[in-house]
Design a protein around this motif. Structure first.
Motif, PDB file in Angstrom:
ATOM      1  N   ASP A  42       0.910  -1.239   0.096  1.00  0.00           N
ATOM      2  CA  ASP A  42       0.233  -0.044   0.076  1.00  0.00           C
ATOM      3  C   ASP A  42       0.907   1.198   0.085  1.00  0.00           C
ATOM      4  O   ASP A  42       1.622   1.480   0.997  1.00  0.00           O
ATOM      5  N   SER A  43       0.813   1.904  -1.188  1.00  0.00           N
ATOM      6  CA  SER A  43       1.701   3.143  -1.452  1.00  0.00           C
ATOM      7  C   SER A  43       1.279   4.318  -0.699  1.00  0.00           C
ATOM      8  O   SER A  43       1.893   5.508  -0.812  1.00  0.00           O
ATOM      9  N   THR A  44       0.034   4.325  -0.271  1.00  0.00           N
ATOM     10  CA  THR A  44      -0.759   5.604   0.487  1.00  0.00           C
ATOM     11  C   THR A  44      -0.124   5.935   1.665  1.00  0.00           C
ATOM     12  O   THR A  44      -0.033   7.221   2.018  1.00  0.00           O
ATOM     13  N   LEU A  45       0.721   5.124   2.240  1.00  0.00           N
ATOM     14  CA  LEU A  45       1.299   5.515   3.693  1.00  0.00           C
ATOM     15  C   LEU A  45       2.348   6.146   3.482  1.00  0.00           C
ATOM     16  O   LEU A  45       3.288   5.584   2.442  1.00  0.00           O
ATOM     17  N   PRO A  46       2.595   7.355   4.210  1.00  0.00           N
ATOM     18  CA  PRO A  46       4.293   7.885   4.127  1.00  0.00           C
ATOM     19  C   PRO A  46       5.128   6.986   4.750  1.00  0.00           C
ATOM     20  O   PRO A  46       5.034   6.263   5.443  1.00  0.00           O
ATOM     21  N   PRO A  47       6.384   7.026   4.023  1.00  0.00           N
ATOM     22  CA  PRO A  47       7.422   6.058   4.568  1.00  0.00           C
ATOM     23  C   PRO A  47       7.752   6.638   5.936  1.00  0.00           C
ATOM     24  O   PRO A  47       7.657   7.701   6.200  1.00  0.00           O
ATOM     25  N   VAL A  48       8.421   5.735   6.636  1.00  0.00           N
ATOM     26  CA  VAL A  48       8.870   5.908   7.877  1.00  0.00           C
ATOM     27  C   VAL A  48       9.697   6.814   8.134  1.00  0.00           C
ATOM     28  O   VAL A  48      10.080   7.707   8.894  1.00  0.00           O
TER      29      VAL A  48
END
Length: 164
Positions: A42-48
């Motif tokens: 899921d690419s909608t989450l910003p990376p850590v």
């Protein structure tokens, strides 16, 4: 390490994710690596790294001083200088392998973090752009197989030309 443990808990709280923290003490420097893994893509989450960089930018903004910003970039350059980026050749397999995989992983994480941290910091990065580029060119001339060094070089050039 306690602050990093809190970040790991925050990373674990992201949708469907789990996080791990690895801390290594070497040459009197404590180095930490945080990895966030998701079972889905899921690419909608910003990376850590974006969340961590934003956290540091917020802390620095609330301090209303460049001391923390300078300390963070100084520590990043020191880590970059200390990384073991050598490769070993395997005669039978005709391939190259990193001598220290942890340092290679740390370089990738450092490049990702700095790319997000330096974004939108404007003139605060100006004095650091040339220093970062110098360290990157020195390291890349000795370890040309490390693509993250080229990412950091591009970051220094891009950010340096955008500063007023």
């Amino acid at each position: 390490v306690d602050g990093l443990a809190s970040l790991v808990k925050a990373c674990s709280a992201l949708k469907g994710g789990r996080a791990s923290l690895r801390v290594v003490c070497r040459d009197a420097v404590q180095v930490a690596s945080i990895q966030h893994k998701r079972p889905d893509e899921d690419s909608t989450l910003p990376p850590v790294f974006r969340r961590c960089a934003q956290l540091w930018r917020d802390v620095i903004a609330s301090s209303q001083s460049d001391v923390l910003y300078d300390a963070l970039l100084s520590a990043s350059l020191e880590i970059l200088r200390r990384l073991d980026l050598r490769y070993e050749e395997r005669m039978l397999e005709d391939e190259m392998r990193p001598k220290n995989e942890f340092d290679q992983e740390l370089l990738i994480n450092l490049a990702s973090f700095l790319e997000t941290f330096v974004a939108d910091t404007g003139d605060s990065f100006a004095p650091w752009a040339s220093q970062l580029l110098r360290v990157v060119v020195d390291r890349a001339s000795k370890h040309e197989r490390c693509s993250s060094l080229y990412r950091l070089g591009a970051l220094a050039i891009r950010a340096g030309t955008q500063c007023s």
